[in-house]
Design an enzyme around this catalytic site. Sequence first.
Site, mmCIF file in Angstrom:
data_model
loop_
_atom_site.group_PDB
_atom_site.id
_atom_site.type_symbol
_atom_site.label_atom_id
_atom_site.label_comp_id
_atom_site.label_asym_id
_atom_site.label_seq_id
_atom_site.Cartn_x
_atom_site.Cartn_y
_atom_site.Cartn_z
ATOM 1 C CG ASN A 179 -9.494 -11.269 2.399
ATOM 2 O OD1 ASN A 179 -8.506 -10.783 2.949
ATOM 3 N ND2 ASN A 179 -10.380 -11.978 3.052
ATOM 4 N N PRO B 241 -14.333 -11.113 -6.982
ATOM 5 C CG PRO B 241 -15.823 -10.270 -8.540
ATOM 6 C CD PRO B 241 -15.677 -10.557 -7.096
ATOM 7 C CD GLU B 242 -8.857 -10.988 -4.478
ATOM 8 O OE1 GLU B 242 -7.620 -10.965 -4.623
ATOM 9 O OE2 GLU B 242 -9.413 -11.455 -3.485
ATOM 10 C CE LYS C 82 -9.674 -5.923 -5.375
ATOM 11 N NZ LYS C 82 -9.946 -5.620 -3.965
#
Length: 408
Positions: free
Chosen positions: A189, A2-3, A54
Amino acid sequence: MPEGPEVRLASDYINHICCNVIFSGQIVKSDVSKNPSITFAAPFYTITGQSRGKELLLTLKEADANNGNSEEMNHRVKKECDSRLEMRILFGFGMSGSFSVTDSDNIPKHSHLRFYAHNKSSMVLNFVDPRRFGTWRVTNNWSPNRGPDAAFEYELFCNNIASHLNASLFNKPICEVLLDQKYFNGIGNYLRAEILYRAGIPPFTMARNVFDPSTSQSKNKSKKNNSKPKQETKMSNAVKIEGGIENNKVLSLCRDLQLELIGLRAESWHGSFDEEATARFGSWLQCYCKPEMKNLVDNIGRTIWFLVVCPLIDKKSRMTGSRKKKSDDVKEDLPKNQAKGKRGTDKKSGTKGKKKEDITPIKKPRKRIKVEDPDFQESSKNSEPKGISKGSTRVLRSRKNSSKKGNT
DNA sequence: CGTCGATTCTTGCT
DNA sequence: AAGAATCGACG
Protein backbone atom coordinates in the site's frame (compact mmCIF):
# COMPACT_ATOMS: atom_id res chain seq x y z
CA MET A 1 3.47 -3.27 6.76
CA PRO A 2 6.34 -5.16 5.32
CA GLU A 3 6.65 -4.79 1.58
CA GLY A 4 9.39 -5.81 -0.80
CA PRO A 5 12.15 -3.67 0.73
CA GLU A 6 11.47 -4.75 4.29
CA VAL A 7 11.45 -8.40 3.34
CA ARG A 8 14.68 -8.01 1.44
CA LEU A 9 16.27 -6.24 4.37
CA ALA A 10 15.12 -9.02 6.65
CA SER A 11 16.80 -11.53 4.37
CA ASP A 12 20.00 -9.51 4.32
CA TYR A 13 19.85 -9.21 8.06
CA ILE A 14 19.53 -12.95 8.52
CA ASN A 15 22.43 -13.66 6.22
CA HIS A 16 24.53 -11.09 7.96
CA ILE A 17 23.84 -12.13 11.51
CA CYS A 18 23.57 -15.87 11.02
CA CYS A 19 26.66 -16.19 8.91
CA ASN A 20 28.91 -18.77 10.57
CA VAL A 21 26.34 -19.48 13.22
CA ILE A 22 25.44 -23.09 13.89
CA PHE A 23 21.93 -23.77 15.05
CA SER A 24 20.73 -26.82 16.87
CA GLY A 25 17.95 -28.24 18.94
CA GLN A 26 14.28 -27.98 18.47
CA ILE A 27 12.71 -25.26 16.41
CA VAL A 28 10.19 -23.81 18.78
CA LYS A 29 6.79 -22.58 17.74
CA SER A 30 4.61 -20.45 19.97
CA ASP A 31 1.43 -22.03 21.24
CA VAL A 32 -0.84 -19.45 19.74
CA SER A 33 0.48 -19.62 16.22
CA LYS A 34 -1.62 -21.67 13.84
CA ASN A 35 1.26 -22.14 11.47
CA PRO A 36 2.81 -25.60 11.27
CA SER A 37 5.41 -26.86 13.67
CA ILE A 38 8.79 -27.39 12.11
CA THR A 39 10.86 -30.47 12.65
CA PHE A 40 14.29 -30.62 11.14
CA ALA A 41 16.18 -33.86 11.55
CA ALA A 42 19.69 -32.46 11.36
CA PRO A 43 21.27 -32.04 14.78
CA PHE A 44 23.18 -29.00 13.59
CA TYR A 45 22.43 -26.65 10.77
CA THR A 46 23.03 -23.27 9.27
CA ILE A 47 20.44 -20.71 8.20
CA THR A 48 20.40 -18.53 5.12
CA GLY A 49 17.68 -16.41 3.61
CA GLN A 50 16.45 -15.25 0.23
CA SER A 51 13.66 -12.92 -0.68
CA ARG A 52 11.39 -12.51 -3.65
CA GLY A 53 8.73 -9.86 -3.46
CA LYS A 54 7.01 -10.18 -0.14
CA GLU A 55 8.16 -13.72 0.47
CA LEU A 56 11.20 -14.87 2.37
CA LEU A 57 12.67 -18.31 2.00
CA LEU A 58 14.80 -19.68 4.81
CA THR A 59 17.17 -22.49 4.02
CA LEU A 60 18.28 -24.75 6.83
CA LYS A 61 21.28 -26.81 5.91
CA GLU A 62 22.84 -29.54 7.91
CA ALA A 63 26.24 -28.72 9.35
CA ASP A 64 28.64 -29.92 11.92
CA ALA A 65 28.70 -28.52 15.40
CA ASN A 66 32.07 -27.00 14.66
CA ASN A 67 31.06 -25.65 11.33
CA GLY A 68 32.99 -28.41 9.74
CA ASN A 69 31.79 -31.78 8.66
CA SER A 70 30.83 -34.41 11.10
CA GLU A 71 32.01 -37.89 10.42
CA GLU A 72 28.59 -39.21 9.94
CA MET A 73 27.62 -36.39 7.65
CA ASN A 74 30.93 -36.48 5.91
CA HIS A 75 30.31 -40.05 5.09
CA ARG A 76 27.05 -39.32 3.42
CA VAL A 77 28.35 -36.26 1.65
CA LYS A 78 31.17 -38.18 0.12
CA LYS A 79 29.02 -41.06 -0.84
CA GLU A 80 26.38 -39.23 -2.74
CA CYS A 81 27.63 -35.90 -3.82
CA ASP A 82 26.08 -33.58 -1.28
CA SER A 83 23.35 -35.19 0.70
CA ARG A 84 23.33 -32.88 3.62
CA LEU A 85 19.89 -32.54 5.03
CA GLU A 86 18.18 -29.45 3.84
CA MET A 87 14.88 -27.81 4.53
CA ARG A 88 13.30 -24.64 3.25
CA ILE A 89 10.64 -22.66 4.97
CA LEU A 90 8.67 -20.06 3.08
CA PHE A 91 7.50 -17.05 5.06
CA GLY A 92 4.89 -14.44 4.38
CA PHE A 93 5.14 -11.47 6.69
CA GLY A 94 1.49 -10.54 6.72
CA MET A 95 1.18 -7.07 8.10
CA SER A 96 3.56 -7.20 11.01
CA GLY A 97 6.07 -9.98 10.45
CA SER A 98 9.79 -9.53 10.96
CA PHE A 99 12.89 -11.40 11.97
CA SER A 100 15.03 -10.45 14.89
CA VAL A 101 18.00 -11.98 16.58
CA THR A 102 17.91 -11.74 20.33
CA ASP A 103 19.29 -13.19 23.45
CA SER A 104 17.46 -16.27 24.67
CA ASP A 105 16.63 -14.40 27.82
CA ASN A 106 14.93 -11.70 25.86
CA ILE A 107 12.61 -13.47 23.50
CA PRO A 108 10.32 -10.91 21.90
CA LYS A 109 6.79 -10.95 23.11
CA HIS A 110 5.32 -12.01 19.80
CA SER A 111 7.99 -14.40 18.67
CA HIS A 112 6.22 -17.30 17.00
CA LEU A 113 9.06 -19.36 15.63
CA ARG A 114 12.51 -19.65 17.15
CA PHE A 115 15.79 -21.07 15.98
CA TYR A 116 18.41 -21.55 18.68
CA ALA A 117 22.07 -21.07 18.05
CA HIS A 118 24.46 -23.73 19.20
CA ASN A 119 27.88 -22.24 19.04
CA LYS A 120 26.79 -18.84 20.18
CA SER A 121 25.08 -19.59 23.36
CA SER A 122 21.86 -17.76 24.02
CA MET A 123 21.45 -16.43 20.51
CA VAL A 124 18.02 -16.91 18.97
CA LEU A 125 16.59 -16.09 15.57
CA ASN A 126 12.95 -15.14 16.01
CA PHE A 127 10.11 -14.76 13.60
CA VAL A 128 8.18 -12.01 15.30
CA ASP A 129 4.64 -11.22 14.29
CA PRO A 130 2.38 -9.36 16.72
CA ARG A 131 -0.69 -9.48 14.53
CA ARG A 132 -0.23 -13.01 13.39
CA PHE A 133 -1.17 -12.55 9.79
CA GLY A 134 2.18 -13.93 8.87
CA THR A 135 2.46 -17.48 7.56
CA TRP A 136 5.10 -20.09 7.01
CA ARG A 137 5.18 -23.51 5.48
CA VAL A 138 7.78 -26.02 4.44
CA THR A 139 8.40 -25.85 0.71
CA ASN A 140 11.29 -25.45 -1.65
CA ASN A 141 9.60 -23.05 -3.98
CA TRP A 142 8.18 -19.58 -4.12
CA SER A 143 4.43 -19.39 -4.25
CA PRO A 144 3.44 -20.12 -7.84
CA ASN A 145 0.75 -17.49 -7.83
CA ARG A 146 3.20 -14.68 -7.18
CA GLY A 147 5.24 -12.90 -9.78
CA PRO A 148 8.94 -12.08 -10.07
CA ASP A 149 10.65 -9.56 -7.86
CA ALA A 150 10.43 -6.09 -9.35
CA ALA A 151 13.69 -4.94 -7.84
CA PHE A 152 15.87 -7.98 -8.39
CA GLU A 153 14.27 -9.77 -11.33
CA TYR A 154 13.36 -6.74 -13.35
CA GLU A 155 13.40 -8.35 -16.76
CA LEU A 156 11.19 -11.19 -15.69
CA PHE A 157 9.00 -8.73 -13.87
CA CYS A 158 8.47 -6.59 -16.97
CA ASN A 159 7.98 -9.51 -19.30
CA ASN A 160 5.41 -11.05 -17.02
CA ILE A 161 3.36 -7.89 -17.28
CA ALA A 162 3.93 -7.26 -20.97
CA SER A 163 2.87 -10.75 -21.89
CA HIS A 164 -0.36 -10.52 -19.92
CA LEU A 165 -1.50 -7.04 -20.77
CA ASN A 166 -4.59 -8.39 -22.44
CA ALA A 167 -5.79 -9.95 -19.23
CA SER A 168 -8.97 -8.43 -17.91
CA LEU A 169 -7.15 -7.47 -14.77
CA PHE A 170 -5.55 -4.61 -16.63
CA ASN A 171 -8.95 -3.05 -17.22
CA LYS A 172 -8.88 -2.09 -13.59
CA PRO A 173 -7.46 1.05 -12.05
CA ILE A 174 -3.71 1.08 -11.87
CA CYS A 175 -3.79 1.60 -8.11
CA GLU A 176 -5.58 -1.71 -7.66
CA VAL A 177 -3.51 -3.63 -10.17
CA LEU A 178 -0.35 -2.56 -8.39
CA LEU A 179 -1.42 -4.61 -5.40
CA ASP A 180 -1.89 -7.77 -7.43
CA GLN A 181 0.96 -9.98 -6.33
CA LYS A 182 0.74 -12.11 -9.44
CA TYR A 183 2.34 -9.22 -11.26
CA PHE A 184 3.56 -6.85 -8.59
CA ASN A 185 5.04 -9.13 -5.99
CA GLY A 186 6.48 -6.89 -3.33
CA ILE A 187 4.35 -3.84 -3.92
CA GLY A 188 2.08 -2.91 -1.07
CA ASN A 189 0.00 0.00 0.00
CA TYR A 190 2.69 2.54 0.68
CA LEU A 191 4.71 1.67 -2.40
CA ARG A 192 1.78 1.97 -4.77
CA ALA A 193 1.04 5.43 -3.47
CA GLU A 194 4.64 6.53 -3.85
CA ILE A 195 4.99 4.98 -7.29
CA LEU A 196 1.91 6.63 -8.72
CA TYR A 197 2.64 9.94 -7.07
CA ARG A 198 6.14 10.10 -8.45
CA ALA A 199 5.00 8.93 -11.86
CA GLY A 200 2.36 11.63 -11.88
CA ILE A 201 -0.35 9.15 -12.73
CA PRO A 202 -3.87 9.46 -11.33
CA PRO A 203 -4.61 6.34 -9.31
CA PHE A 204 -7.75 5.34 -11.16
CA THR A 205 -6.27 5.40 -14.61
CA MET A 206 -6.92 2.15 -16.39
CA ALA A 207 -3.86 0.01 -15.90
CA ARG A 208 -3.54 -1.01 -19.52
CA ASN A 209 -3.30 2.61 -20.53
CA VAL A 210 -0.38 3.03 -18.23
CA PHE A 211 1.61 0.18 -19.74
CA ASP A 212 0.44 0.12 -23.32
CA PRO A 213 0.73 3.57 -24.86
CA SER A 214 -1.09 2.54 -27.99
CA THR A 215 -4.30 2.07 -26.09
CA SER A 216 -4.08 5.28 -24.17
CA GLN A 217 -3.27 7.36 -27.18
CA SER A 218 -6.19 6.03 -29.10
CA LYS A 219 -8.41 7.16 -26.30
CA ASN A 220 -7.09 10.61 -26.52
CA LYS A 221 -7.86 11.16 -30.10
CA SER A 222 -11.36 9.98 -30.45
CA LYS A 223 -13.94 8.03 -28.62
CA LYS A 224 -13.94 5.57 -31.41
CA ASN A 225 -11.40 3.00 -30.67
CA ASN A 226 -10.67 2.43 -34.26
CA SER A 227 -7.34 3.51 -35.58
CA LYS A 228 -4.02 2.54 -34.26
CA PRO A 229 -2.28 5.65 -33.13
CA LYS A 230 0.81 6.72 -34.96
CA GLN A 231 2.03 9.40 -32.66
CA GLU A 232 2.83 7.50 -29.59
CA THR A 233 5.86 9.39 -28.48
CA LYS A 234 4.43 12.11 -26.37
CA MET A 235 4.10 10.70 -22.96
CA SER A 236 7.16 9.85 -21.02
CA ASN A 237 6.00 6.29 -20.77
CA ALA A 238 4.97 6.02 -24.37
CA VAL A 239 7.30 3.22 -25.16
CA LYS A 240 6.50 0.38 -27.45
CA ILE A 241 5.82 -2.71 -25.49
CA GLU A 242 7.97 -4.78 -27.75
CA GLY A 243 10.88 -2.43 -27.61
CA GLY A 244 11.11 -1.39 -24.05
CA ILE A 245 8.42 -1.82 -21.53
CA GLU A 246 11.27 -1.86 -19.07
CA ASN A 247 11.50 1.87 -19.60
CA ASN A 248 7.95 2.38 -18.48
CA LYS A 249 7.87 4.92 -15.70
CA VAL A 250 5.69 2.95 -13.32
CA LEU A 251 7.59 -0.27 -13.83
CA SER A 252 10.99 1.29 -13.34
CA LEU A 253 9.71 3.02 -10.22
CA CYS A 254 8.62 -0.36 -8.90
CA ARG A 255 12.27 -1.30 -9.04
CA ASP A 256 13.99 1.96 -8.24
CA LEU A 257 11.96 2.99 -5.24
CA GLN A 258 12.52 -0.37 -3.65
CA LEU A 259 16.24 -0.23 -4.28
CA GLU A 260 16.28 3.26 -2.88
CA LEU A 261 14.57 2.17 0.30
CA ILE A 262 16.85 -0.78 0.76
CA GLY A 263 19.82 1.51 0.50
CA LEU A 264 18.24 4.05 2.74
CA ARG A 265 17.60 1.68 5.56
CA ALA A 266 20.39 -0.79 5.24
CA GLU A 267 22.81 1.38 7.12
CA SER A 268 20.84 1.50 10.31
CA TRP A 269 19.36 -1.90 10.09
CA HIS A 270 19.74 -3.82 13.30
CA GLY A 271 16.88 -6.19 13.12
CA SER A 272 14.26 -3.66 13.85
CA PHE A 273 13.88 -0.08 12.89
CA ASP A 274 15.33 2.31 15.34
CA GLU A 275 14.00 5.80 15.70
CA GLU A 276 16.33 7.25 13.20
CA ALA A 277 15.50 4.71 10.53
CA THR A 278 11.82 5.19 11.13
CA ALA A 279 12.19 8.93 10.86
CA ARG A 280 14.17 8.61 7.70
CA PHE A 281 11.52 6.41 6.21
CA GLY A 282 8.88 8.93 7.16
CA SER A 283 10.68 11.72 5.44
CA TRP A 284 11.34 9.54 2.43
CA LEU A 285 7.61 9.18 1.91
CA GLN A 286 6.18 11.90 -0.25
CA CYS A 287 2.59 10.78 -0.52
CA TYR A 288 1.56 7.90 1.71
CA CYS A 289 -0.11 9.17 4.88
CA LYS A 290 0.95 12.70 4.17
CA PRO A 291 -1.55 15.23 5.49
CA GLU A 292 -1.43 17.26 2.30
CA MET A 293 -2.52 14.26 0.24
CA LYS A 294 -5.97 12.89 -0.34
CA ASN A 295 -7.04 9.34 0.25
CA LEU A 296 -9.88 7.11 -0.78
CA VAL A 297 -10.82 3.51 -0.26
CA ASP A 298 -10.53 1.74 -3.55
CA ASN A 299 -12.57 -1.11 -4.99
CA ILE A 300 -10.66 -3.70 -3.05
CA GLY A 301 -11.12 -1.90 0.20
CA ARG A 302 -7.64 -0.48 0.52
CA THR A 303 -6.78 3.10 1.17
CA ILE A 304 -5.05 4.79 -1.70
CA TRP A 305 -3.14 8.01 -1.02
CA PHE A 306 -2.69 10.37 -3.91
CA LEU A 307 -2.30 13.92 -5.03
CA VAL A 308 -5.39 15.52 -6.42
CA VAL A 309 -4.46 17.72 -9.28
CA CYS A 310 -6.61 20.57 -10.38
CA PRO A 311 -7.38 20.23 -14.09
CA LEU A 312 -6.84 23.94 -14.58
CA ILE A 313 -3.30 23.87 -13.40
CA ASP A 314 -0.60 23.85 -15.97
CA LYS A 315 0.03 20.23 -16.75
CA LYS A 316 3.64 20.74 -17.63
CA SER A 317 4.45 21.69 -14.12
CA ARG A 318 3.36 18.27 -13.12
CA MET A 319 4.98 16.35 -15.89
CA THR A 320 8.31 17.89 -15.11
CA GLY A 321 7.95 16.97 -11.52
CA SER A 322 8.17 20.48 -10.20
CA ARG A 323 5.43 20.16 -7.75
CA LYS A 324 6.81 22.14 -4.94
CA LYS A 325 3.84 23.86 -3.47
CA LYS A 326 1.91 20.78 -2.69
CA SER A 327 -0.60 22.45 -0.50
CA ASP A 328 -1.56 24.68 -3.35
CA ASP A 329 -1.83 21.87 -5.76
CA VAL A 330 -4.30 20.01 -3.71
CA LYS A 331 -7.61 21.42 -4.62
CA GLU A 332 -10.86 20.36 -3.21
CA ASP A 333 -12.01 19.15 -6.53
CA LEU A 334 -13.36 15.88 -5.43
CA PRO A 335 -17.05 15.42 -5.68
CA LYS A 336 -18.52 16.58 -2.44
CA ASN A 337 -20.24 13.41 -1.49
CA GLN A 338 -17.00 11.52 -1.59
CA ALA A 339 -15.37 13.44 1.11
CA LYS A 340 -17.38 11.92 3.85
CA GLY A 341 -19.05 8.67 4.32
CA LYS A 342 -18.38 6.05 6.81
CA ARG A 343 -17.59 2.54 6.20
CA GLY A 344 -20.86 0.97 5.38
CA THR A 345 -19.79 -2.58 5.03
CA ASP A 346 -17.63 -3.39 7.91
CA LYS A 347 -17.53 -6.89 9.09
CA LYS A 348 -19.60 -6.07 12.08
CA SER A 349 -22.37 -4.54 10.10
CA GLY A 350 -24.59 -7.25 11.36
CA THR A 351 -25.14 -8.71 7.98
CA LYS A 352 -22.49 -11.28 7.83
CA GLY A 353 -23.43 -14.12 5.63
CA LYS A 354 -26.62 -12.49 4.57
CA LYS A 355 -27.87 -11.93 1.12
CA LYS A 356 -27.14 -8.74 -0.60
CA GLU A 357 -30.77 -7.73 -0.66
CA ASP A 358 -30.66 -7.31 3.04
CA ILE A 359 -28.26 -4.49 2.97
CA THR A 360 -28.70 -2.82 -0.34
CA PRO A 361 -31.87 -0.95 0.44
CA ILE A 362 -30.35 0.48 3.55
CA LYS A 363 -27.44 1.99 1.80
CA LYS A 364 -28.02 5.37 0.46
CA PRO A 365 -26.74 6.02 -2.99
CA ARG A 366 -23.38 7.60 -3.13
CA LYS A 367 -21.16 8.81 -5.83
CA ARG A 368 -19.42 5.90 -7.44
CA ILE A 369 -16.25 6.08 -9.37
CA LYS A 370 -15.31 3.82 -12.17
CA VAL A 371 -12.02 3.50 -13.83
CA GLU A 372 -10.92 6.87 -15.05
CA ASP A 373 -14.05 8.63 -13.96
CA PRO A 374 -13.93 12.02 -15.62
CA ASP A 375 -15.36 13.65 -12.54
CA PHE A 376 -12.49 12.37 -10.61
CA GLN A 377 -9.57 12.17 -12.92
CA GLU A 378 -7.75 15.30 -13.68
CA SER A 379 -7.20 13.94 -17.11
CA SER A 380 -10.52 13.75 -18.78
CA LYS A 381 -8.50 13.14 -21.88
CA ASN A 382 -8.02 9.61 -20.86
CA SER A 383 -11.58 8.99 -20.00
CA GLU A 384 -14.11 7.11 -22.01
CA PRO A 385 -12.70 3.72 -21.35
CA LYS A 386 -14.36 1.59 -23.87
CA GLY A 387 -13.72 -1.83 -22.53
CA ILE A 388 -14.27 -1.14 -18.91
CA SER A 389 -16.33 -3.63 -17.11
CA LYS A 390 -19.13 -1.90 -15.43
CA GLY A 391 -18.40 -4.14 -12.55
CA SER A 392 -15.84 -1.97 -10.95
CA THR A 393 -18.20 0.42 -9.34
CA ARG A 394 -17.59 0.39 -5.70
CA VAL A 395 -18.30 3.20 -3.41
CA LEU A 396 -15.16 5.09 -2.80
CA ARG A 397 -14.87 6.70 0.54
CA SER A 398 -12.26 8.89 1.94
CA ARG A 399 -10.36 8.03 5.02
CA LYS A 400 -9.81 10.40 7.82
CA ASN A 401 -6.62 12.14 7.03
CA SER A 402 -4.83 11.03 10.09
CA SER A 403 -1.12 10.98 9.86
CA LYS A 404 0.26 7.75 11.05
CA LYS A 405 3.76 6.90 11.63
CA GLY A 406 5.16 5.11 8.70
CA ASN A 407 6.48 2.21 10.54
CA THR A 408 6.43 -1.25 9.26
C1' DC B 1 -15.27 -20.91 -15.23
C1' DG B 2 -14.15 -16.12 -14.34
C1' DT B 3 -15.26 -12.23 -11.69
C1' DC B 4 -16.83 -9.81 -7.71
C1' DG B 5 -17.90 -8.80 -3.11
C1' DA B 6 -17.93 -10.15 1.58
C1' DT B 7 -15.68 -12.27 5.24
C1' DT B 8 -12.02 -13.95 8.08
C1' DC B 9 -7.80 -13.79 10.66
C1' DT B 10 -5.48 -10.54 14.73
C1' DT B 11 -3.84 -6.94 17.74
C1' DG B 12 -1.79 -2.54 18.63
C1' DC B 13 -2.42 2.02 18.25
C1' DT B 14 -5.28 6.45 17.94
C1' DA C 1 -5.42 -0.46 9.51
C1' DA C 2 -2.74 -4.01 7.24
C1' DG C 3 -2.00 -8.83 3.30
C1' DA C 4 -3.99 -12.63 1.56
C1' DA C 5 -6.87 -16.70 1.52
C1' DT C 6 -11.47 -18.34 1.10
C1' DC C 7 -16.32 -18.64 0.12
C1' DG C 8 -20.73 -17.81 -2.05
C1' DA C 9 -23.27 -15.50 -5.66
C1' DC C 10 -23.77 -14.47 -10.27
C1' DG C 11 -23.77 -14.67 -15.34
